[in-house]
Design a protein around this motif. Structure first.
Motif, PDB file in Angstrom:
ATOM      1  N   LEU A   1      13.371  50.040  39.451  1.00  0.00           N
ATOM      2  CA  LEU A   1      12.513  51.059  38.852  1.00  0.00           C
ATOM      3  C   LEU A   1      12.022  50.624  37.480  1.00  0.00           C
ATOM      4  O   LEU A   1      10.842  50.748  37.156  1.00  0.00           O
ATOM      5  CB  LEU A   1      13.270  52.392  38.730  1.00  0.00           C
TER       6      LEU A   1
ATOM      7  N   PHE B   1       8.217  50.420  36.451  1.00  0.00           N
ATOM      8  CA  PHE B   1       7.723  51.336  35.413  1.00  0.00           C
ATOM      9  C   PHE B   1       6.990  50.552  34.330  1.00  0.00           C
ATOM     10  O   PHE B   1       5.878  50.888  33.938  1.00  0.00           O
ATOM     11  CB  PHE B   1       8.881  52.097  34.759  1.00  0.00           C
TER      12      PHE B   1
ATOM     13  N   THR C   1       4.433  51.962  31.488  1.00  0.00           N
ATOM     14  CA  THR C   1       5.204  53.055  30.907  1.00  0.00           C
ATOM     15  C   THR C   1       5.970  52.477  29.720  1.00  0.00           C
ATOM     16  O   THR C   1       6.511  51.379  29.818  1.00  0.00           O
ATOM     17  CB  THR C   1       6.198  53.625  31.935  1.00  0.00           C
TER      18      THR C   1
ATOM     19  N   VAL D   1      10.542  55.519  27.351  1.00  0.00           N
ATOM     20  CA  VAL D   1      10.520  56.496  28.445  1.00  0.00           C
ATOM     21  C   VAL D   1      11.122  55.869  29.700  1.00  0.00           C
ATOM     22  O   VAL D   1      11.870  56.510  30.444  1.00  0.00           O
ATOM     23  CB  VAL D   1       9.067  56.947  28.725  1.00  0.00           C
TER      24      VAL D   1
ATOM     25  N   THR E   1      14.303  57.280  32.228  1.00  0.00           N
ATOM     26  CA  THR E   1      13.779  57.777  33.504  1.00  0.00           C
ATOM     27  C   THR E   1      14.364  56.985  34.665  1.00  0.00           C
ATOM     28  O   THR E   1      14.767  57.556  35.683  1.00  0.00           O
ATOM     29  CB  THR E   1      12.246  57.673  33.538  1.00  0.00           C
TER      30      THR E   1
ATOM     31  N   CYS F   1      16.571  58.725  37.512  1.00  0.00           N
ATOM     32  CA  CYS F   1      16.051  58.767  38.878  1.00  0.00           C
ATOM     33  C   CYS F   1      16.968  58.026  39.847  1.00  0.00           C
ATOM     34  O   CYS F   1      17.166  58.468  40.982  1.00  0.00           O
ATOM     35  CB  CYS F   1      14.648  58.183  38.939  1.00  0.00           C
ATOM     36  N   ALA F   2      17.521  56.898  39.412  1.00  0.00           N
ATOM     37  CA  ALA F   2      18.457  56.172  40.277  1.00  0.00           C
ATOM     38  C   ALA F   2      19.641  57.066  40.614  1.00  0.00           C
ATOM     39  O   ALA F   2      20.066  57.149  41.773  1.00  0.00           O
ATOM     40  CB  ALA F   2      18.920  54.894  39.591  1.00  0.00           C
TER      41      ALA F   2
END
Lengths: 176, 498
Positions: A129, A133, A138, A142, A146, A150-151
């Motif tokens: 991720l 990202f 991104t 952040v 995140t 999310c993981a």
């Protein structure tokens, strides 16, 4: 990459021939109508389509010539003009970042296939991720929290709620 | 029958099922509202999750998510001029023009209210037509089924793709994929390359996740627009004035719903085509066609109803014949088989309670759309401000875990990779993906009916035309194939003589 219909047709034709031969080698089950019938019918269908595709592709190329335009092997500009060239490269091919972003998608799947068992789901997912990202612009500030959150959320959904045995890998001693 | 309906109510109004409906509704609203994520993708992503559910909540999840997604696809169309799902594309310009005129409230309200009405109408037709058709279909033999499947696939290609030739290539490719493994009448392993993982055939879940979701992530990766800007607009009470629209355009509402249901029921043509056709028809038959395109609600009323009714219409052939009406029901049929709820006319005899439960879920989901849709419109700005650079990697990870979860093996992640790339290359070159998925789902069925019929007929192909219904279906199918060729030849001849 867009390739001319004549070439797609050739690929399809080649596939049809291989399919026919492979099907004819299937064991007959003591009946006239064996496992080979259906794939061979498909091969015939594909071959008909292939011939029509080649004809159409060649017609497109001929039209370009008739306009006394040059039929180039590669074209990077005429994205809409698939019929006019043998190959049309996508517009984003010159943009290094786009190429990287595109290649990262299959690469991240291969990464998961090879690494998830030994490394464990959570670290694999976090790295995957985070890299994506950052590639998709991104900010790191952040992206890191995140990716971590999310993981953990996806792990909870599949491991706890759906009882999918996601691998723990290096985190096995900490497994919860 | 009443005992069955009572039992079905008990099944649906169970806290677990209701929670699933609520959760998947919110998921569907979100997926529809974010451009680039479609209703089909929502279903594909739900498949791995529903894998672990009993049949009724699994189906309920898909029904509610798709109904919501088709509506919420209208929201970004209204605010950003980007359709959230392909089904909203037909009237995106119209809705945006209304927002620019300061009538965004009416456009959003019309989308919501007439989506609900269209959805309920389609459901009503589904409830009435499906059992009646099933009664008729009970008399069908393998000959009728063979032609029916072939006719369905043919329609799918001619209606749904602007390039039938490439559609056929896609379809044959899908049927080839279906023939991998031992699942054929002879039980012989075919095209498995001696891989034990392929003996059971290509797993459907990673294939669909790859073709519908991963290919979208690839397209996003090169699209270069990582964030969006939302138009400034104030949204108050969207229900104001809806009754007036209803009284002003009753014919449009009815026409949109009927056309939508019919188009949905045709194999291969789904909500997006229903919306386009309906918008065109509305303009043609309207008393004030000159107002279309300038921010006029009539077209939104009609095609907004059409795309939601198409959703329910697509379930008619899916449940009765096992022939999907669109790409969403193609996925649903795969799930039905996994849940041992094999679609076909017998499903109404064997599982009447589950069938009634599905009907109830349809009604419930459409009614639930009113409050949830209203809430989604209010939240729209926040949903649309989530950067897609964060969303897409998450979807990719979800795809990976979902593919992995069906067999707990990374082989399936590999399958997803292969089919994701394949779908991307195919679409780049104008080969539509939907026929391939139809081919995968229907290939096995077509072969089975073909082989059974051939054995019954002792190899005499003429027997395929001997029974009255089979003969009729067969002639229609052949006509559909030959008509385009004949027309072409005719045109060439007239050109030559002229």
């Amino acid at each position: 990459m867009k390739i001319n219909d004549a070439l797609s047709g050739l690929v399809v034709a080649l596939f049809a021939v291989v399919l026919w031969i492979a099907s004819s080698r299937l064991p007959a089950m003591g009946q006239d109508i064996g496992p080979n019938i259906f794939p061979q019918a498909l091969a015939v269908g594909l071959l008909i389509c292939a011939v029509l595709l080649v004809l159409r592709g060649l017609r497109g190329l001929r039209k370009t010539k008739a306009r006394s335009a040059h039929v180039s092997t590669f074209s990077t500009t005429g994205a809409a003009d698939q019929d006019a060239h043998w190959f049309t490269l996508p517009e984003w091919i010159g943009n290094g970042h786009a190429v990287l972003a595109f290649l990262l998608v299959p690469a991240s799947l291969l990464f998961y296939i090879w690494v998830s068992e030994p490394l464990g789901f959570l670290p694999t997912a976090f790295v995957l991720l985070l890299v994506l990202f950052v590639t998709f612009r991104t900010r790191l500030l952040v992206a890191v929290p995140t990716a971590l959150a999310c993981a953990l959320i996806i792990h909870t959904i599949f491991y706890k709620l759906l009882k999918v045995p996601l691998p723990w890998g290096i985190l096995t001693p900490l497994a919860w | 029958m009443f005992a069955n309906i009572y039992a079905a109510f008990g099944m649906v109004f169970d806290p677990y099922v209701l929670a699933v409906i609520l959760g998947s509704s919110i998921f569907g609203l979100f997926m529809g509202a974010v451009p680039g994520l479609s209703a089909t993708m929502a279903v594909a992503l739900l498949v791995p999750v529903t894998f672990f559910m009993p049949p009724v909540p699994a189906i309920a999840a898909m029904v509610s998510a798709t109904a919501m997604a088709i509506f919420s696809g209208d929201i970004p169309g209204c605010l950003l001029r980007i359709p959230g799902t392909p089904s909203s594309a037909a009237y995106t310009d119209e809705a945006y023009a209304m927002t620019m005129k300061g009538q965004g409230e009416i456009a959003l309200g019309a989308s919501l209210v007439f989506s609900v009405i269209g959805g309920l109408f389609g459901t009503l037709v589904l409830i009435l037509a499906a059992p009646a058709l099933a009664e008729l279909a009970l008399k069908f033999s393998s000959f009728e089924y063979f032609w029916l499947v072939l006719l369905g696939l043919t329609c799918a290609i001619f209606i749904a793709s602007d390039n039938p030739l490439k559609g056929f290539v896609s379809l044959f490719l899908g049927m080839f994929i279906a023939s991998i493994g031992m699942g054929n009448p002879a039980g012989a392993p075919r095209f498995t390359f001696d891989q034990p993982d392929l003996l059971g055939g290509v797993s459907l879940v990673p294939l669909m996740v790859g073709m519908f979701a991963m290919s979208e992530v690839l397209r996003f990766a090169v699209s270069r627009d990582f964030s969006m800007k939302v138009a400034e607009s104030r949204v108050g009470n969207v229900f104001k004035g809806m009754w007036g629209l209803m009284l002003k355009y009753p014919k449009s509402v009815l026409r949109g719903s009927v056309l939508g249901t019919l188009v949905g029921a045709l194999p291969g043509a789904g909500a997006d085509i229903a919306a386009w056709m309906s918008y065109a028809m509305s303009k043609k038959l309207s008393k004030e066609p000159e107002k279309f395109g300038t921010g006029h609600p009539e077209g939104i009323v009609e095609s907004g109803a059409a795309n939601n009714s198409a959703l329910a219409g697509a379930w008619i052939p899916a449940l009765v014949f096992g022939i999907p009406g669109d790409s969403i029901t193609a996925i649903v049929i795969g799930v039905l088989y996994m849940k041992n709820l094999n679609p076909g006319p017998m499903i109404f005899v064997e599982n009447p309670v589950s069938m009634y439960a599905i009907f109830i879920v349809f009604i419930l989901a459409n009614l639930l759309m009113l409050p949830l849709g209203f809430w989604c419109i209010k939240m729209a700005k926040r949903i649309l401000s989530i950067p897609r650079g964060i969303l897409m990697p998450l979807i990719l990870l979800f795809c990976i875990v979902g593919s992995y979860a069906t067999n707990n093996s990374v082989t399936d992640v590999g399958i997803m990779l292969v089919f994701g790339l394949l779908a991307y290359v195919m679409e780049e070159n104008g080969f539509p993906v939907a026929p391939a998925v139809l081919g995968v789902v229907l290939g096995g069925m077509l072969e089975e009916h073909f082989v059974t019929s051939m054995i019954k007929a002792d190899g005499q192909f003429l027997a395929f035309f001997e029974r009255p219904i089979a003969g009729t279906l067969g002639v229609i199918t052949l006509l559909l194939w030959l008509l385009p060729l004949a027309l072409k030849l005719l045109r060439r001849k007239t050109l030559a003589t002229a």
